[in-house]
Motif scaffolding. Sequence first.
Motif, mmCIF file in Angstrom:
data_model
loop_
_atom_site.group_PDB
_atom_site.id
_atom_site.type_symbol
_atom_site.label_atom_id
_atom_site.label_comp_id
_atom_site.label_asym_id
_atom_site.label_seq_id
_atom_site.Cartn_x
_atom_site.Cartn_y
_atom_site.Cartn_z
ATOM 1 N N PHE A 287 -1.820 6.911 3.540
ATOM 2 C CA PHE A 287 -0.939 6.445 2.471
ATOM 3 C C PHE A 287 -0.771 7.559 1.453
ATOM 4 O O PHE A 287 -1.716 8.279 1.146
ATOM 5 C CB PHE A 287 -1.526 5.208 1.803
ATOM 6 N N ALA A 288 0.438 7.669 0.906
ATOM 7 C CA ALA A 288 0.671 8.724 -0.080
ATOM 8 C C ALA A 288 -0.367 8.639 -1.193
ATOM 9 O O ALA A 288 -0.816 9.655 -1.716
ATOM 10 C CB ALA A 288 2.077 8.605 -0.644
ATOM 11 N N LEU A 289 -0.779 7.414 -1.517
ATOM 12 C CA LEU A 289 -1.727 7.224 -2.618
ATOM 13 C C LEU A 289 -3.131 7.726 -2.285
ATOM 14 O O LEU A 289 -3.893 8.083 -3.179
ATOM 15 C CB LEU A 289 -1.811 5.738 -2.966
ATOM 16 N N THR A 290 -3.509 7.706 -1.022
ATOM 17 C CA THR A 290 -4.819 8.254 -0.651
ATOM 18 C C THR A 290 -4.663 9.704 -0.195
ATOM 19 O O THR A 290 -5.512 10.543 -0.443
ATOM 20 C CB THR A 290 -5.484 7.449 0.480
ATOM 21 N N ASN A 291 -3.528 9.986 0.471
ATOM 22 C CA ASN A 291 -3.329 11.331 1.021
ATOM 23 C C ASN A 291 -3.182 12.373 -0.075
ATOM 24 O O ASN A 291 -3.554 13.534 0.114
ATOM 25 C CB ASN A 291 -2.101 11.324 1.927
ATOM 26 N N VAL A 292 -2.670 11.969 -1.242
ATOM 27 C CA VAL A 292 -2.509 12.925 -2.333
ATOM 28 C C VAL A 292 -3.872 13.516 -2.690
ATOM 29 O O VAL A 292 -3.971 14.650 -3.140
ATOM 30 C CB VAL A 292 -1.828 12.257 -3.541
ATOM 31 N N TRP A 293 -4.954 12.757 -2.437
ATOM 32 C CA TRP A 293 -6.302 13.257 -2.703
ATOM 33 C C TRP A 293 -6.908 13.922 -1.477
ATOM 34 O O TRP A 293 -7.488 15.001 -1.578
ATOM 35 C CB TRP A 293 -7.217 12.111 -3.169
ATOM 36 N N SER A 294 -6.780 13.283 -0.329
ATOM 37 C CA SER A 294 -7.483 13.796 0.861
ATOM 38 C C SER A 294 -6.792 15.020 1.444
ATOM 39 O O SER A 294 -7.417 15.813 2.141
ATOM 40 C CB SER A 294 -7.557 12.715 1.932
ATOM 41 N N HIS A 295 -5.500 15.189 1.172
ATOM 42 C CA HIS A 295 -4.727 16.272 1.779
ATOM 43 C C HIS A 295 -5.339 17.632 1.426
ATOM 44 O O HIS A 295 -5.623 17.912 0.270
ATOM 45 C CB HIS A 295 -3.292 16.202 1.275
ATOM 46 N N ILE B 174 -13.551 2.610 3.209
ATOM 47 C CA ILE B 174 -13.215 4.031 3.033
ATOM 48 C C ILE B 174 -11.861 4.164 2.345
ATOM 49 O O ILE B 174 -11.676 4.978 1.438
ATOM 50 C CB ILE B 174 -13.193 4.745 4.405
ATOM 51 N N THR B 175 -10.898 3.335 2.788
ATOM 52 C CA THR B 175 -9.561 3.395 2.185
ATOM 53 C C THR B 175 -9.641 3.105 0.690
ATOM 54 O O THR B 175 -9.030 3.802 -0.125
ATOM 55 C CB THR B 175 -8.633 2.366 2.860
ATOM 56 N N LEU B 176 -10.425 2.059 0.330
ATOM 57 C CA LEU B 176 -10.567 1.737 -1.094
ATOM 58 C C LEU B 176 -11.217 2.892 -1.840
ATOM 59 O O LEU B 176 -10.839 3.205 -2.971
ATOM 60 C CB LEU B 176 -11.396 0.463 -1.265
ATOM 61 N N GLY B 177 -12.191 3.549 -1.176
ATOM 62 C CA GLY B 177 -12.839 4.696 -1.811
ATOM 63 C C GLY B 177 -11.843 5.803 -2.114
ATOM 64 O O GLY B 177 -11.843 6.385 -3.195
ATOM 65 N N LEU B 178 -10.950 6.067 -1.145
ATOM 66 C CA LEU B 178 -9.953 7.117 -1.385
ATOM 67 C C LEU B 178 -8.928 6.665 -2.426
ATOM 68 O O LEU B 178 -8.474 7.453 -3.257
ATOM 69 C CB LEU B 178 -9.257 7.490 -0.072
ATOM 70 N N LEU B 179 -8.578 5.369 -2.376
ATOM 71 C CA LEU B 179 -7.643 4.843 -3.379
ATOM 72 C C LEU B 179 -8.238 4.945 -4.778
ATOM 73 O O LEU B 179 -7.519 5.146 -5.760
ATOM 74 C CB LEU B 179 -7.312 3.384 -3.079
ATOM 75 N N SER B 180 -9.575 4.818 -4.854
ATOM 76 C CA SER B 180 -10.209 4.761 -6.165
ATOM 77 C C SER B 180 -10.086 6.077 -6.923
ATOM 78 O O SER B 180 -10.308 6.100 -8.133
ATOM 79 C CB SER B 180 -11.679 4.372 -6.029
ATOM 80 N N LEU C 213 0.826 -1.212 0.000
ATOM 81 C CA LEU C 213 0.000 0.000 0.000
ATOM 82 C C LEU C 213 0.862 1.266 0.000
ATOM 83 O O LEU C 213 0.409 2.322 -0.399
ATOM 84 C CB LEU C 213 -0.904 0.011 1.234
ATOM 85 N N SER C 214 2.100 1.130 0.481
ATOM 86 C CA SER C 214 2.971 2.300 0.588
ATOM 87 C C SER C 214 3.909 2.408 -0.604
ATOM 88 O O SER C 214 4.762 3.289 -0.629
ATOM 89 C CB SER C 214 3.822 2.209 1.861
ATOM 90 N N TRP C 215 3.800 1.475 -1.568
ATOM 91 C CA TRP C 215 4.788 1.404 -2.646
ATOM 92 C C TRP C 215 4.793 2.700 -3.473
ATOM 93 O O TRP C 215 3.792 3.060 -4.074
ATOM 94 C CB TRP C 215 4.474 0.215 -3.553
ATOM 95 N N PRO C 216 5.941 3.357 -3.510
ATOM 96 C CA PRO C 216 5.998 4.611 -4.267
ATOM 97 C C PRO C 216 6.346 4.358 -5.732
ATOM 98 O O PRO C 216 7.504 4.400 -6.111
ATOM 99 C CB PRO C 216 7.109 5.390 -3.558
ATOM 100 N N TYR C 217 5.309 4.095 -6.539
ATOM 101 C CA TYR C 217 5.594 3.747 -7.935
ATOM 102 C C TYR C 217 6.000 4.959 -8.758
ATOM 103 O O TYR C 217 6.396 4.858 -9.894
ATOM 104 C CB TYR C 217 4.386 3.054 -8.568
#
Lengths: 91, 318, 559
Positions: free
Chosen positions: C327-335, C493-499, A22-26
């Motif tokens: 997660f950077a992948l979700t935080n990039v949106w929620s931030h 919720i996490t999947l929603g933000l990841l989406s 989940l943390s993987w920085p691609y």
Amino acid sequence: MSRERIIRMGVAIVASAVSLALSWPYWRDFEYWPESRAMWLAYFALGFVLAVYVFYAFLGRLGTLFLHDALERAQRLQGAATGDSAEEHKP
Amino acid sequence: MSCAPGEPCEEGVKRRRALIVLGIMGALFIALSAASFLDSRNQVVPATVSYAGYDAIEGKRVFQAWNCMGCHTIVGNGAYFGPDLTKLYGKVGPAWMEAFLPSAGAWPTSGAVQLQLQNAAVAAEAGVDSIDAYLAKYPAAAERITRRGAHATLMPNLPLSREEIGHLIAFLKYTSSMNTEGWPPKPRVDGLAFAQAAPTSASPQPAPIAAQSAEPASEAARGAAVARDTGCTACHASSTQRLVGPGWGGLYGTEVALADGSKAPADDAYLTESIVAPDAKIVAGFAPHMMPAYGTMLDEGEIAAIVAYIRSLGGEHP
Amino acid sequence: MIRIEYQTQRLSLRFFMLMLVLFFFQAGFGLLLTAQHIDPSLLAGTLNFNIVRAEHTNLGILWVLCGFIGAILYVGPLLSKRELAAPALIKFLFYAVIAVVVWNVVAQLYAQQGLALWYMGQPLLQEGLEYLEGGRIVDIVILIGFAILCYVVLRTFPRVKDWNEIHWGLGLGVIALTFVWIFGMFFVARLDLQEYFRWYVVHYWVEGVWEVIHISLVGFFLVLMFKADVKSVGFAVFWGIALVWLSGLLGNAHHYFWIGTPEFWQFWGSLFSALEPLPLIFCFWHIYLDAHQDGKPVANMPAFSFLLGSVVLEQVGAGILGFTMTFALTNVWSHGTWVTLSHAHLALFGTFGMLGLAAAYYTVPQMRDLAGFDQRPGRLAFWLVFTGMLGLGFAFAIGGTVQVFVYRTLGLDWFGGDVAPAMQVAKLLVPVFGLVFMVGVCLLVYDLLTLGMRARASDETAPAVAPSGWRRPLSGWETGLWLLAMWVFGAIITLGLLSFNLPTVREGSRLFPYLMAGIGYPGLLLTTLLFVARFLRSLDARGQAATAAPGVLLGHALP
């Protein structure tokens, strides 16, 4: 006991692997020297080992928490059986 | 108690181990932190950024003193009430910000931005000197002018001084050039094509003034149109209300108290001079250098029309 | 009933009373903020939004600190078996806190004129940094206040070799409270470096150090309320704190994703803040186990309700909602959106605010020498503030999801024209739940201020019924299932933000994130509400079973 430890270690490894995924920085761009390929590999390895440790310690300590509860419960029952009050706990 | 009776108690070892790992993490954190701020990282620093002679570090002080973060966000941190300001300078450019900040209560019109481009320093920072080139270079400014121009904003008119505005723009120029590692994410679609976007109203951009003058409407009505189009009304109310500059309502013909203690009659000559060279006479209670000189942007006929409009807003006719 | 053993414990009463007054004003400012969100012209130019917000965040920090000080002063003598050292200093500290509050409330108003009073490069009046809005003058006075607290606590405690884990937790906590505060006391010209150090205070100070104090105090109140074994509580306190730091030390990096610091933080921050819920899960089981150690009725239900609320909201607000956007992948949106607000309100008020309120409900009856008190207003107030806060979390989260889509995915950045109208429903929901919360606050403040001063209503209890259904004892398995359900919704919720990263969403389809948020947030918050209801009902049943037996104690003395 060792079987428990193996299970805990297994769970810790799986959980850390999921966290790592989940943390993987691609998006890595390798532009800056602390973000070179070698450094990233070091980060992944060190991060994974540290995460496994934290998970493993957590699982072990959570087990002990329940163990304490069971022990205290047994003590209490014993105390009640011998007619002592629960006040006998040493602070 | 930390282990069951009869089993070897390793609690002390485990606790020491946890503290050692914590120590490793601390060392790692310090190493990563040190690497974050090295020169070789090539992150822009405010000491190297200036804007038209204004200083980015001073700008950061202005940003903090007005608690801008209490409504806006910067690098995503702040209050989520207004938009993020980190990349704003790069999107709308300096002339739009120069037009916006003195009268934040209303969105700048094309005329107001064009006027700022008359200032050589601003044009140099923008890299263009015509409004058309500017709007082509900064499409976000063009979008703002078309959709929002002359509308009221949700931001209060802050009594920022000329210096503060310059420093603030310097600070936002600095943040705009910061490497924020890909944040905020770039949209892949044109948001305006979606239903969530408010429909663009046609009203704020009236027909060109030239077309109106062919049909001789009253001089005052023409002046009202020029004033709106040039962005005068962002700062001057048609009532006695003080926005950024003095209100125009009931002004004509009164004795105006000036900052130097003298008085001046608000007649045609005074009003014309105030448009062409605003710093010649400063009204008591207002800061100098706030209003740009409109002499180069408006022709004599337009200035006369604005004066006629002000005259029509009432006052003691001599 | 238990009596106050050490007279200096009574000094905590004034801090609890001050806490309640500040809490009331903080919630009032919050309500004003919701009104300004709906009508931004409200009080514009008179009391601008940024001023009201600075008052709201600063009073929030100050009243939580008052609660901490009160609780520490109450437990200090019990932990040391002697009176507090230097009670005169504590009295001075109290007036210093009042002076700081009044000064800071007034000083924030000057942001409206852009007046920070720069002196030697430092802003003396106010400095416009989120959560650290106070100027240097107030910073220094607060530093002195922390130093006084530090001195009193350490002088009161026994010799270091006699310290148990609770002593260590509180001792290190107050030292770090003083030390870490210093990082917020400098003007830093570089924005990235300033944000880097600002999070030292906001994360290490609030999340790290407060959390250390929180775990120690929760542990000790469990000892007091349930006669839990000090040694096993000590074990839980040590490992709770150790896990907080093992995950949170590097987890702080989740604040360093987008502030201009290098991208390696995105990896470290994501990985370790994913571990940050672990100590909270640990703490959660700790309170469950200790509350079920002896089957005796809970004498002071309001106090226990708030203690449970503190640990559960910590789990939900800090643990689960924090996890979803870390997660950077979700935080990039929620931030930088309302999604953050949802987490911040539940975590801060829940974890720390409710602990202070629990401590107040536990200690105030003792300090007023009451044999018992009418617990109904306190319990009702708990449900009002708890429901109100969960509702606020829901409204912020839904508003935040819409905001992410409109602002980030579509890139519409006209707040007045595009973003705010899209969030309108959520913006209207906030004051609805805000009012519920405010009613709870008023009741709470009234109840605690006048506890023991009004005629006691007849304390009739419902007839004893066999504990069944929602009243039957709460087993560990069932608790585990509740916790699992919360985490399942957290995962949704996490999947929603990841989406938001999905190509379809990036091309403008909002279906998936809205659906996931629409299931995840209400699911999580309702599960939380029902779980706490279930937990408290099962404890109630114990009380009723025991009403027949005389001699129910108000609390339990430390053995």
